[in-house]
Design a protein around this motif. Structure first.
Motif, PDB file in Angstrom:
ATOM      1  N   LEU A  14      53.581  95.400 -18.811  1.00 42.27           N
ATOM      2  CA  LEU A  14      53.568  96.855 -18.658  1.00 42.27           C
ATOM      3  C   LEU A  14      54.608  97.292 -17.628  1.00 42.27           C
ATOM      4  CD1 LEU A  14      52.321  99.581 -19.337  1.00 42.27           C
ATOM      5  CD2 LEU A  14      50.551  99.132 -17.646  1.00 42.27           C
ATOM      6  N   ASN A  15      55.543  98.102 -18.087  1.00 41.25           N
ATOM      7  CA  ASN A  15      56.552  98.656 -17.195  1.00 41.25           C
ATOM      8  C   ASN A  15      56.042  99.948 -16.555  1.00 41.25           C
ATOM      9  OD1 ASN A  15      59.259  98.942 -16.065  1.00 41.25           O
ATOM     10  ND2 ASN A  15      59.468 100.654 -17.495  1.00 41.25           N
ATOM     11  N   ARG A  16      55.548 100.867 -17.382  1.00 39.64           N
ATOM     12  CA  ARG A  16      55.090 102.157 -16.877  1.00 39.64           C
ATOM     13  C   ARG A  16      53.944 102.676 -17.745  1.00 39.64           C
ATOM     14  NH1 ARG A  16      58.639 106.795 -14.486  1.00 39.64           N
ATOM     15  NH2 ARG A  16      56.997 108.283 -14.069  1.00 39.64           N
ATOM     16  N   LEU A  17      52.916 103.225 -17.100  1.00 45.78           N
ATOM     17  CA  LEU A  17      51.773 103.829 -17.787  1.00 45.78           C
ATOM     18  C   LEU A  17      51.816 105.338 -17.556  1.00 45.78           C
ATOM     19  CD1 LEU A  17      49.041 103.594 -19.277  1.00 45.78           C
ATOM     20  CD2 LEU A  17      47.980 103.344 -17.051  1.00 45.78           C
ATOM     21  N   THR A  18      51.889 106.093 -18.646  1.00 46.99           N
ATOM     22  CA  THR A  18      51.959 107.544 -18.571  1.00 46.99           C
ATOM     23  C   THR A  18      50.748 108.133 -19.296  1.00 46.99           C
ATOM     24  OG1 THR A  18      54.367 107.372 -18.658  1.00 46.99           O
ATOM     25  CG2 THR A  18      53.423 109.553 -19.018  1.00 46.99           C
ATOM     26  N   ILE A  19      50.146 109.139 -18.687  1.00 49.80           N
ATOM     27  CA  ILE A  19      49.010 109.835 -19.297  1.00 49.80           C
ATOM     28  C   ILE A  19      49.500 111.194 -19.769  1.00 49.80           C
ATOM     29  CG2 ILE A  19      46.697 110.746 -18.905  1.00 49.80           C
ATOM     30  CD1 ILE A  19      46.383 108.587 -16.728  1.00 49.80           C
ATOM     31  N   ARG A  20      49.278 111.490 -21.043  1.00 51.00           N
ATOM     32  CA  ARG A  20      49.751 112.743 -21.643  1.00 51.00           C
ATOM     33  C   ARG A  20      48.579 113.507 -22.268  1.00 51.00           C
ATOM     34  NH1 ARG A  20      55.140 112.292 -21.543  1.00 51.00           N
ATOM     35  NH2 ARG A  20      56.102 110.255 -21.811  1.00 51.00           N
ATOM     36  N   GLY A  21      48.648 114.823 -22.193  1.00 52.03           N
ATOM     37  CA  GLY A  21      47.661 115.666 -22.862  1.00 52.03           C
ATOM     38  C   GLY A  21      46.489 116.081 -21.984  1.00 52.03           C
ATOM     39  N   ASN A  22      46.462 115.645 -20.741  1.00 47.53           N
ATOM     40  CA  ASN A  22      45.375 116.035 -19.849  1.00 47.53           C
ATOM     41  C   ASN A  22      45.762 117.316 -19.118  1.00 47.53           C
ATOM     42  OD1 ASN A  22      47.322 114.404 -18.535  1.00 47.53           O
ATOM     43  ND2 ASN A  22      45.954 114.102 -16.807  1.00 47.53           N
ATOM     44  N   LYS A  23      45.379 118.441 -19.688  1.00 52.45           N
ATOM     45  CA  LYS A  23      45.700 119.725 -19.080  1.00 52.45           C
ATOM     46  C   LYS A  23      44.756 120.040 -17.932  1.00 52.45           C
ATOM     47  CE  LYS A  23      47.454 121.543 -23.435  1.00 52.45           C
ATOM     48  NZ  LYS A  23      46.998 120.646 -24.447  1.00 52.45           N
ATOM     49  N   LYS A  24      43.491 119.665 -18.065  1.00 50.65           N
ATOM     50  CA  LYS A  24      42.488 119.972 -17.049  1.00 50.65           C
ATOM     51  C   LYS A  24      42.196 118.760 -16.157  1.00 50.65           C
ATOM     52  CE  LYS A  24      37.717 121.548 -16.575  1.00 50.65           C
ATOM     53  NZ  LYS A  24      36.497 121.934 -17.281  1.00 50.65           N
ATOM     54  N   SER A  25      41.955 117.628 -16.758  1.00 49.87           N
ATOM     55  CA  SER A  25      41.551 116.427 -16.014  1.00 49.87           C
ATOM     56  C   SER A  25      42.692 115.893 -15.166  1.00 49.87           C
ATOM     57  CB  SER A  25      41.090 115.328 -16.969  1.00 49.87           C
ATOM     58  OG  SER A  25      40.004 115.769 -17.725  1.00 49.87           O
ATOM     59  N   ARG A  26      42.384 115.539 -13.947  1.00 46.73           N
ATOM     60  CA  ARG A  26      43.380 114.973 -13.043  1.00 46.73           C
ATOM     61  C   ARG A  26      43.673 113.526 -13.427  1.00 46.73           C
ATOM     62  NH1 ARG A  26      40.655 117.251  -7.532  1.00 46.73           N
ATOM     63  NH2 ARG A  26      40.797 119.447  -8.100  1.00 46.73           N
ATOM     64  N   ASP A  27      44.903 113.085 -13.148  1.00 50.54           N
ATOM     65  CA  ASP A  27      45.320 111.717 -13.475  1.00 50.54           C
ATOM     66  C   ASP A  27      44.417 110.671 -12.835  1.00 50.54           C
ATOM     67  OD1 ASP A  27      47.361 112.518 -15.089  1.00 50.54           O
ATOM     68  OD2 ASP A  27      48.949 111.530 -13.959  1.00 50.54           O
ATOM     69  N   LYS A  28      44.035 110.864 -11.574  1.00 49.90           N
ATOM     70  CA  LYS A  28      43.257 109.823 -10.892  1.00 49.90           C
ATOM     71  C   LYS A  28      41.880 109.645 -11.524  1.00 49.90           C
ATOM     72  CE  LYS A  28      40.845 112.005  -7.030  1.00 49.90           C
ATOM     73  NZ  LYS A  28      40.663 111.970  -5.593  1.00 49.90           N
ATOM     74  N   VAL A  29      41.312 110.704 -12.113  1.00 45.80           N
ATOM     75  CA  VAL A  29      40.019 110.601 -12.792  1.00 45.80           C
ATOM     76  C   VAL A  29      40.135 109.688 -14.010  1.00 45.80           C
ATOM     77  CG1 VAL A  29      38.266 111.929 -14.048  1.00 45.80           C
ATOM     78  CG2 VAL A  29      39.264 112.857 -11.957  1.00 45.80           C
ATOM     79  N   ILE A  30      41.281 109.744 -14.677  1.00 44.51           N
ATOM     80  CA  ILE A  30      41.503 108.935 -15.880  1.00 44.51           C
ATOM     81  C   ILE A  30      41.969 107.527 -15.499  1.00 44.51           C
ATOM     82  CG2 ILE A  30      42.844 108.770 -18.008  1.00 44.51           C
ATOM     83  CD1 ILE A  30      43.044 111.916 -17.773  1.00 44.51           C
ATOM     84  N   ARG A  31      42.876 107.416 -14.536  1.00 43.84           N
ATOM     85  CA  ARG A  31      43.438 106.112 -14.154  1.00 43.84           C
ATOM     86  C   ARG A  31      42.393 105.129 -13.633  1.00 43.84           C
ATOM     87  NH1 ARG A  31      48.936 105.462 -14.228  1.00 43.84           N
ATOM     88  NH2 ARG A  31      50.120 107.388 -14.469  1.00 43.84           N
ATOM     89  N   ARG A  32      41.339 105.626 -12.986  1.00 38.84           N
ATOM     90  CA  ARG A  32      40.326 104.694 -12.482  1.00 38.84           C
ATOM     91  C   ARG A  32      39.474 104.089 -13.598  1.00 38.84           C
ATOM     92  NH1 ARG A  32      37.644 109.440  -8.936  1.00 38.84           N
ATOM     93  NH2 ARG A  32      36.592 110.583 -10.589  1.00 38.84           N
ATOM     94  N   GLN A  33      39.665 104.548 -14.835  1.00 39.41           N
ATOM     95  CA  GLN A  33      38.977 103.971 -15.990  1.00 39.41           C
ATOM     96  C   GLN A  33      39.871 103.014 -16.778  1.00 39.41           C
ATOM     97  OE1 GLN A  33      35.744 104.573 -16.418  1.00 39.41           O
ATOM     98  NE2 GLN A  33      35.775 105.967 -14.687  1.00 39.41           N
ATOM     99  N   ILE A  34      41.112 102.850 -16.364  1.00 40.64           N
ATOM    100  CA  ILE A  34      42.076 102.018 -17.094  1.00 40.64           C
ATOM    101  C   ILE A  34      42.194 100.651 -16.411  1.00 40.64           C
ATOM    102  CG2 ILE A  34      44.486 101.825 -17.810  1.00 40.64           C
ATOM    103  CD1 ILE A  34      44.530 104.884 -17.993  1.00 40.64           C
ATOM    104  N   PHE A  35      42.126  99.598 -17.202  1.00 34.66           N
ATOM    105  CA  PHE A  35      42.128  98.223 -16.690  1.00 34.66           C
ATOM    106  C   PHE A  35      43.493  97.554 -16.779  1.00 34.66           C
ATOM    107  CE2 PHE A  35      37.800  99.208 -17.859  1.00 34.66           C
ATOM    108  CZ  PHE A  35      37.117  98.803 -16.728  1.00 34.66           C
TER     109      PHE A  35
END
Length: 170
Positions: A14-35
């Motif tokens: 993995l070079n880079r992980l990008t989260i797209r489409g989260n207009k409301k949810s903050r990145d850190k809320v989603i990233r802590r669920q990614i392994f």
């Protein structure tokens, strides 16, 4: 004789992980669920587990709300995009009723009653759940509120605070 052959093809890191489409949810809320971490070997098991955990948050569409997009950069590196489609997480309802007990006409809820409830499971995109309700009648008043944070102090510790108040006149 039985011969098994397997070709693992190229392994990608993995070079880079990008989260797209989260207009409301903050990145850190989603990233802590990614392994998956940047620089780590990408495996289907970690991708599926991460997708399932993000989906379990309940902030995204149940059908095709969480998807991976892989972009290969060279023979050993790839970028991952987590493509999200957010769902509505808030609720609101209001009721206006008239009634009381047929046996005892003097109960506090006799007459005109107003009740409203509201809540959001992803308040301001922070992953915090809030809810409340208010009930007003001729001789009765009540209010209730609740706040729950599943990641208190940015650790997987659930913290909840709730309170209520009721007042009746007989």
């Amino acid at each position: 004789n039985v011969t098994f052959e397997s070709d693992l093809k190229n392994q990608y890191y993995l070079n880079r992980l990008t989260i797209r489409g989260n207009k409301k949810s903050r990145d850190k809320v989603i990233r802590r669920q990614i392994f998956l971490d940047e620089g780590e070997l990408i495996t289907n098991q970690k991708m599926e587990l991460s997708k399932a955990c993000v989906n379990l948050l309940g902030y995204f569409e149940q059908r095709n709300g969480v998807n991976w997009k892989i972009t290969r950069l060279d023979d050993s590196k790839a970028d991952l995009d987590l493509v999200l489609s957010e769902a509505k997480t808030g609720k609101f309802s209001a009721n206006l009723t008239y009634g009381g007990s047929p046996i005892n006409k003097q109960t506090p809820q006799t007459g005109l009653n107003f009740n409203t409830t509201f809540g959001d499971t992803n308040f301001l995109g922070s992953g915090v759940s809030v809810s409340g309700s208010v009930e007003i009648a001729q001789k009765y008043r009540s209010a209730m509120g609740m706040v729950a944070n599943p990641w208190l102090f940015d650790r997987p510790i659930r913290g909840t605070a709730s309170g209520f108040i009721k007042a009746s006149t007989y």
